[in-house]
Design a protein around this motif. Structure first.
Motif, mmCIF file in Angstrom:
data_model
loop_
_atom_site.group_PDB
_atom_site.id
_atom_site.type_symbol
_atom_site.label_atom_id
_atom_site.label_comp_id
_atom_site.label_asym_id
_atom_site.label_seq_id
_atom_site.Cartn_x
_atom_site.Cartn_y
_atom_site.Cartn_z
ATOM 1 N N PRO A 1 0.837 -1.199 0.000
ATOM 2 C CA PRO A 1 0.000 0.000 0.000
ATOM 3 C C PRO A 1 0.876 1.254 0.000
ATOM 4 N N VAL A 2 0.444 2.276 -0.743
ATOM 5 C CA VAL A 2 1.290 3.446 -0.937
ATOM 6 C C VAL A 2 1.403 4.305 0.333
ATOM 7 N N GLY A 3 0.396 4.253 1.199
ATOM 8 C CA GLY A 3 0.370 5.157 2.359
ATOM 9 C C GLY A 3 1.637 5.130 3.197
ATOM 10 N N PRO A 4 2.014 3.958 3.741
ATOM 11 C CA PRO A 4 3.219 3.921 4.584
ATOM 12 C C PRO A 4 4.500 4.250 3.807
ATOM 13 N N VAL A 5 4.524 3.883 2.514
ATOM 14 C CA VAL A 5 5.700 4.182 1.681
ATOM 15 C C VAL A 5 5.853 5.701 1.535
ATOM 16 N N LEU A 6 4.728 6.363 1.317
ATOM 17 C CA LEU A 6 4.748 7.829 1.201
ATOM 18 C C LEU A 6 5.218 8.472 2.497
ATOM 19 N N ALA A 7 4.722 7.975 3.593
ATOM 20 C CA ALA A 7 5.077 8.566 4.893
ATOM 21 C C ALA A 7 6.581 8.449 5.137
ATOM 22 N N LEU B 1 6.333 12.239 -6.817
ATOM 23 C CA LEU B 1 7.191 11.158 -7.326
ATOM 24 C C LEU B 1 6.426 9.830 -7.377
ATOM 25 N N ALA B 2 5.598 9.582 -6.357
ATOM 26 C CA ALA B 2 4.806 8.343 -6.362
ATOM 27 C C ALA B 2 3.801 8.357 -7.510
ATOM 28 N N ALA B 3 3.160 9.516 -7.724
ATOM 29 C CA ALA B 3 2.192 9.619 -8.821
ATOM 30 C C ALA B 3 2.889 9.374 -10.156
ATOM 31 N N HIS B 4 4.130 9.874 -10.271
ATOM 32 C CA HIS B 4 4.896 9.672 -11.504
ATOM 33 C C HIS B 4 5.194 8.188 -11.720
ATOM 34 N N ARG C 1 -2.020 12.733 -8.840
ATOM 35 C CA ARG C 1 -1.673 12.769 -7.412
ATOM 36 C C ARG C 1 -2.907 12.529 -6.517
ATOM 37 N N GLY C 2 -4.057 13.030 -6.968
ATOM 38 C CA GLY C 2 -5.280 12.892 -6.185
ATOM 39 C C GLY C 2 -5.780 11.457 -6.080
ATOM 40 N N ARG C 3 -5.262 10.563 -6.919
ATOM 41 C CA ARG C 3 -5.711 9.160 -6.897
ATOM 42 C C ARG C 3 -4.765 8.254 -6.117
ATOM 43 N N LEU C 4 -3.745 8.811 -5.514
ATOM 44 C CA LEU C 4 -2.728 7.985 -4.861
ATOM 45 C C LEU C 4 -3.287 7.157 -3.719
ATOM 46 N N VAL C 5 -4.292 7.709 -3.027
ATOM 47 C CA VAL C 5 -4.786 7.055 -1.821
ATOM 48 C C VAL C 5 -5.258 5.623 -2.109
ATOM 49 N N LEU C 6 -5.676 5.377 -3.345
ATOM 50 C CA LEU C 6 -6.200 4.049 -3.698
ATOM 51 C C LEU C 6 -5.113 3.104 -4.207
ATOM 52 N N TYR D 1 10.707 3.897 -7.119
ATOM 53 C CA TYR D 1 10.335 5.007 -6.239
ATOM 54 C C TYR D 1 11.460 5.311 -5.253
ATOM 55 N N ALA D 2 12.048 4.261 -4.680
ATOM 56 C CA ALA D 2 13.137 4.465 -3.712
ATOM 57 C C ALA D 2 14.295 5.213 -4.360
ATOM 58 N N GLU D 3 14.572 4.872 -5.625
ATOM 59 C CA GLU D 3 15.672 5.555 -6.315
ATOM 60 C C GLU D 3 15.348 7.035 -6.531
ATOM 61 N N LEU D 4 14.114 7.323 -6.937
ATOM 62 C CA LEU D 4 13.727 8.726 -7.144
ATOM 63 C C LEU D 4 13.780 9.515 -5.838
ATOM 64 N N VAL D 5 13.320 8.905 -4.756
ATOM 65 C CA VAL D 5 13.343 9.602 -3.457
ATOM 66 C C VAL D 5 14.786 9.889 -3.054
ATOM 67 N N ALA D 6 15.668 8.936 -3.296
ATOM 68 C CA ALA D 6 17.086 9.150 -2.951
ATOM 69 C C ALA D 6 17.670 10.299 -3.768
ATOM 70 N N ARG D 7 17.315 10.353 -5.061
ATOM 71 C CA ARG D 7 17.847 11.449 -5.909
ATOM 72 C C ARG D 7 17.244 12.784 -5.494
ATOM 73 N N ARG D 8 15.970 12.783 -5.125
ATOM 74 C CA ARG D 8 15.356 14.041 -4.644
ATOM 75 C C ARG D 8 16.038 14.483 -3.355
#
Ligand SMILES: C[S@@+](CC[C@H](N)C(=O)[O-])C[C@H]1O[C@@H](n2cnc3c(N)ncnc32)[C@H](O)[C@@H]1O
Length: 295
Positions: A6-12, A33-36, A42-47, A58-65
């Motif tokens: 689920p995206v929620g904990p990953v986003l947090a 980044l998650a929406a990408h 972005r508004g649909r991420l919750v699902l 995603y982990a790679e993008l977060v590290a680069r950000r």
């Protein structure tokens, strides 16, 4: 499905990582980044949930950000009014405060099929937003940096395809201080000039997310920041028809200097200074006088 997360904990967790790295908008960036990665708004991420390969991307993008790469370079696009513009290394990322200039420019128009010139077009933000919102407009976008021109051509083709028939969009490769020579067929006939030139005084200390990210030719305007704006004033006067309008962005230290340059030229009336939504001096508007030729 056990292999999906689920995206929620990953986003947090991503937002915590970005906040710890000093990123100013950690939650928003984590969501963008998650929406990408997921290919959803972005508004649909919750699902949403992530596959293992999406998680590692995603982990790679977060590290680069977290290492300071702009979120727009990671997603390859930047929102500007109703557009998503292609951007990346080598082109200036359009800023939200510049969106005001499109409203200011549109307020100066008195025709549904105006002739418009965007000087210092970069990704095309100003001229292409205007082209999209005023579908009958004929818009010329002038830019000289090869990297910026590549993005500009791509964005211009995209907007031209989306707006259908009616107006036209032309990319012009050249120096804006010679724009009247570059556009001889329309000099003296232009209804509106939009411009966001490089205006930061050389030597100004810029935040790390600006200096070294946006290209120097997009940022710096010589010792006093007016090296491009000063010649541009006369070029704009040559381009505009009598009564034609100008909306030009400037540094927040130039709230007096740019209107003064426009008044001193003698070919502008209704010169006005404007502030952005944070209250900083941000752009000037003016109209071409009825008289033609140099004063
Ligand atoms: C601040 S950026 C603005 C980009 C875009 N208009 C925007 O608002 O996002 C300035 C742009 O002007 C271009 N530029 C700087 N000097 C120029 C010149 N003399 N002739 C043409 N383009 C120039 C830079 O390459 C850069 O793309």
């Amino acid at each position: 499905m056990p292999d999906r997360t689920p995206v929620g904990p990953v986003l947090a967790r991503a937002a915590t990582t970005l906040a710890a790295a000093g990123i100013g908008s950690p939650r928003v960036d984590a969501e963008l980044l998650a929406a990408h990665v997921l290919g959803v708004p972005r508004g649909r991420l919750v699902l949403a949930d992530l596959t293992p390969s999406q998680r590692s991307a995603y982990a790679e993008l977060v590290a680069r950000r977290a290492a300071g790469v702009p979120v727009q370079h990671l997603t390859g696009s930047a929102p500007f009014r109703y557009l998503e513009l292609a951007v990346g290394p080598g082109v200036f990322v359009p800023r939200p405060e510049t969106e005001l200039l499109v409203d200011a420019g549109r307020a100066l128009l008195d025709s549904v099929s105006p002739l418009v010139v965007d000087l210092c077009a970069g990704s095309g933000a100003l001229g292409l937003a205007l082209a999209y919102e005023v579908p009958e407009a004929i818009v010329y976008l002038v830019e000289q940096d090869p990297a910026a021109l590549a993005y500009l051509r791509r964005n211009a083709a995209d907007v031209a395809a989306r707006r259908g028939t009616g107006g036209a969009v032309h990319v012009v490769d050249g120096d804006v201080t010679r724009a009247a020579e570059l556009l001889p067929g329309i000099a003296g006939a232009v209804d509106l000039v939009l411009a966001n030139p490089p205006y930061v005084p050389t030597g100004t200390a810029l935040p790390a997310d600006v200096a070294g990210v946006d290209p120097d030719p997009a940022l710096y305007g010589g010792a006093d920041g007016l090296a491009v704006i000063r010649p541009l004033v006369g070029v704009v006067a040559e381009l505009l028809r009598p009564g034609g309008g100008l909306a030009m962005e400037h540094d927040d230290t130039h709230g007096d200097a740019v209107p003064a340059l426009l008044r001193a030229d003698g070919r502008f009336v209704d010169v006005a200074a404007h502030r952005d939504l944070t209250g900083r001096p941000r752009y000037a508007t003016a109209r071409r006088t009825g008289k033609t030729g140099t004063p």
